[in-house]
Design an enzyme around this catalytic site. Structure first.
Site, mmCIF file in Angstrom:
data_model
loop_
_atom_site.group_PDB
_atom_site.id
_atom_site.type_symbol
_atom_site.label_atom_id
_atom_site.label_comp_id
_atom_site.label_asym_id
_atom_site.label_seq_id
_atom_site.Cartn_x
_atom_site.Cartn_y
_atom_site.Cartn_z
ATOM 1 N N LEU A 42 0.888 -1.322 0.011
ATOM 2 C CA LEU A 42 -0.046 0.820 0.126
ATOM 3 C C LEU A 42 1.134 1.131 -0.321
ATOM 4 O O LEU A 42 1.632 1.360 0.658
ATOM 5 C CB LEU A 42 -1.115 -0.202 1.475
ATOM 6 C CG LEU A 42 -2.073 1.485 1.296
ATOM 7 C CD1 LEU A 42 -2.803 0.644 -0.287
ATOM 8 C CD2 LEU A 42 -2.595 0.881 2.369
ATOM 9 N N ASP A 43 0.569 2.081 -0.802
ATOM 10 C CA ASP A 43 2.157 3.421 -1.425
ATOM 11 C C ASP A 43 1.536 4.195 0.349
ATOM 12 O O ASP A 43 0.937 4.403 0.755
ATOM 13 C CB ASP A 43 1.115 4.070 -2.612
ATOM 14 C CG ASP A 43 1.322 3.412 -3.795
ATOM 15 O OD1 ASP A 43 2.404 2.376 -3.648
ATOM 16 O OD2 ASP A 43 0.708 3.592 -4.886
ATOM 17 N N PHE A 44 3.304 4.232 -0.177
ATOM 18 C CA PHE A 44 3.424 6.009 1.171
ATOM 19 C C PHE A 44 2.115 6.486 1.823
ATOM 20 O O PHE A 44 2.119 6.715 2.362
ATOM 21 C CB PHE A 44 4.470 6.055 1.226
ATOM 22 C CG PHE A 44 5.179 7.241 1.919
ATOM 23 C CD1 PHE A 44 5.633 6.831 3.433
ATOM 24 C CD2 PHE A 44 5.477 8.413 1.392
ATOM 25 C CE1 PHE A 44 5.910 8.048 4.421
ATOM 26 C CE2 PHE A 44 6.239 10.171 2.435
ATOM 27 C CZ PHE A 44 5.795 9.334 3.723
#
Length: 203
Positions: A42-44
């Site tokens: 899950l992207d930053f």
């Protein structure tokens, strides 16, 4: 072997260490449980539902593209979705890395109910309206939702994973986690496609 459901806050790395010493927050700040690892990524700059598990077989099932586990996202986008844009998202989008699989795509009637305030908030442009979409994907290309919405002229400003298979965030606030029940773990092995407008229970 515990499996945990975590609501990942904005700007937190989906890992327990910061190997590049960027100073970014990591999962270690929130999840003091040894031996669990994130399922997928899950992207930053994305928020929402993240599973962590010590069960290698379950991690493989949920991460392997051939199992086509549905993941539902709420995307706040710049602009107003047209029927044509929604049809394109549902049919699949040609990206540089290939054609995306058909997706569920709905325009939501405003902000999802019970949604928390993000800190910092998105940057609004006064001359452009924003709107919310619910997108359900069965694949996980890099930054796929953002690339899909941009391709139909709706840049994503905020992105939240709301559901994975039969699981939703429920009442979890950003930074909170809980263990899955035995029933929930069993359901992950035969997941059902969720509705695109996944609610936050009890909020």
């Amino acid at each position: 072997m515990p499996t945990l459901l975590f609501n990942k806050p904005y700007e937190v790395l989906t890992q327990f260490t910061d190997p590049d010493r960027t100073g970014h927050r990591t999962l270690a700040e929130f999840v003091p449980v040894p031996g669990v690892y994130p399922v997928g990524r899950l992207d930053f700059d994305s928020e929402g539902l993240l599973l962590l598990t010590s069960d290698a077989a379950l991690q493989h099932r949920l991460s392997e593209p051939r199992f086509r586990i549905p993941k539902t996202y709420w995307a706040q986008v710049e602009g107003l979705p047209t029927p044509g844009a929604l049809s394109q998202l549902r049919a699949g989008i040609q990206l540089k890395t290939g054609f995306t699989a058909p997706a569920g795509a709905e325009a939501l009637d405003g902000e999802p109910p019970g949604l928390w305030v993000r800190n910092p908030p998105i940057r609004f442009r006064a001359q452009l309206p924003t709107s919310w979409l619910a997108l359900t994907l069965t694949e996980g290309k890099n930054r796929q939702v953002r690339r899909m919405t941009a391709a139909v002229g709706l840049p994503t400003l905020r992105l939240i994973r709301a559901a994975l298979g039969p699981l939703t965030l429920g009442e979890l606030l950003p930074g909170e986690w809980r263990p899955l029940t035995a029933t929930e773990e069993a359901a992950l092995r035969v997941p059902a496609r969720p509705s695109a407008g996944v609610p936050l229970r009890g909020r």
